[in-house]
Design a protein around this motif. Structure first.
Motif, mmCIF file in Angstrom:
data_model
loop_
_atom_site.group_PDB
_atom_site.id
_atom_site.type_symbol
_atom_site.label_atom_id
_atom_site.label_comp_id
_atom_site.label_asym_id
_atom_site.label_seq_id
_atom_site.Cartn_x
_atom_site.Cartn_y
_atom_site.Cartn_z
ATOM 1 N N ASP A 132 0.841 -1.196 0.000
ATOM 2 C CA ASP A 132 0.000 0.000 0.000
ATOM 3 C C ASP A 132 0.879 1.250 0.000
ATOM 4 O OD1 ASP A 132 -1.273 2.185 2.052
ATOM 5 O OD2 ASP A 132 -2.781 1.319 0.715
ATOM 6 N N PRO A 133 0.655 2.202 -0.901
ATOM 7 C CA PRO A 133 1.537 3.365 -1.024
ATOM 8 C C PRO A 133 1.727 4.135 0.280
ATOM 9 C CG PRO A 133 0.081 3.257 -2.924
ATOM 10 C CD PRO A 133 -0.386 2.198 -1.963
ATOM 11 N N ARG A 134 0.693 4.256 1.092
ATOM 12 C CA ARG A 134 0.827 4.980 2.359
ATOM 13 C C ARG A 134 1.720 4.211 3.327
ATOM 14 N NH1 ARG A 134 -2.602 8.954 3.872
ATOM 15 N NH2 ARG A 134 -2.872 8.106 5.969
ATOM 16 N N GLU B 286 5.375 4.558 2.233
ATOM 17 C CA GLU B 286 5.971 5.822 2.663
ATOM 18 C C GLU B 286 6.501 5.734 4.085
ATOM 19 O OE1 GLU B 286 3.490 9.126 0.008
ATOM 20 O OE2 GLU B 286 2.978 8.804 2.121
ATOM 21 N N VAL B 287 5.745 5.061 4.940
ATOM 22 C CA VAL B 287 6.190 4.885 6.324
ATOM 23 C C VAL B 287 7.448 4.028 6.362
ATOM 24 C CG1 VAL B 287 5.596 3.910 8.566
ATOM 25 C CG2 VAL B 287 3.883 5.199 7.274
#
Length: 245
Positions: free
Chosen positions: A154-156, A159-160
């Motif tokens: 998942d892109p979010r 990012e983490v």
């Protein structure tokens, strides 16, 4: 820490993360294995050197009462190849992993194959060493991390992961492996066919050379534990089942 049922001892599972990641990279597989009733540990790997990281994992394993199955992802594969010499290790599972021979380094193994997308997206940062010259930390360029290292995540979440990655000391790339536990312990392997971090042919070569008991290929990215946790857990569980005493 191992569970017993009659005369059967079920191995404890120890999951070893790789470079640019931490124990959380195994979280979906950890949850899957716990839900299946297994005893699981995911110790931190400090990514300072192959010998130090392997010694740390071996010490952790040697404090476990009973047999152990070691599963290593990426650089963690190289780590379990050395740490797996511990007497109570009954099996090795390589997940998108490096399988080194004695005297071989990560750089030597990778050097025999075309570079993956990772090579052009590495960042080098000095870090202090008490009483010595500074070392060099290697990490993945944050903007490139989602596509190169965390494709399919998942892109979010990617990012983490990008801003919380654990670098690998540059020294680890050139350090030769002091042992190859796969020569005496049964092994299983998972190839991530859509891997942009390690050339999948590096994984295939290492697994074939080691004569692993079983190798499966998944149409998966490098973080296959995040995208295909059930399939990864199935392979680890098979190693547990086939090596239970």
């Amino acid at each position: 820490m191992a569970t017993t049922s009659g005369t059967t001892t079920t191995p404890t599972i120890v999951l070893v993360h790789g470079a640019f990641a931490d124990a959380a990279s195994w979280a979906p597989v950890t949850r899957e294995l716990l839900d299946r009733g297994h005893t699981v540990f995911v110790p931190p790997i400090y990514n300072r050197s192959l010998s130090q990281d392997a010694a740390s994992v071996r010490a952790f394993v040697e404090h476990i009462d009973g047999p152990v199955v070691l599963a290593g992802h990426s650089y963690g594969g190289a780590v379990i190849g050395v740490a797996g010499e511990a007497d109570q290790v009954t099996a090795l599972v390589f997940v998108s992993g490096y399988v080194l021979d004695v005297g071989e380094s990560l750089g030597q193994l990778q050097g025999g194959f075309p570079d993956s997308d990772l090579a052009a997206n590495l960042v080098y940062t000095p870090y202090p060493v008490a009483g010595g010259d500074p070392g060099t930390d290697v990490s993945v360029e944050i903007d490139a991390f989602p596509a190169v290292f965390a494709a399919g995540v998942d892109p979010r979440a990617a990012e983490v992961l990008a801003v919380s990655q654990r670098p690998l000391s540059g020294a680890a790339f050139g350090e030769p492996a002091s042992a190859a536990a796969w020569k005496t312990k049964p092994g299983w392997g998972i190839v991530s066919a859509a891997d942009h971090t390690i050339n999948p042919d590096v994984e295939r070569f290492g697994y074939q050379r080691a004569g692993l008991r079983e190798v499966i290929e998944l149409d998966a990215p490098h973080l296959v534990m995040q995208t295909h946790p059930r399939e990864v857990a199935d392979v680890i569980e098979k190693a547990v089942r086939e090596t239970a005493a």
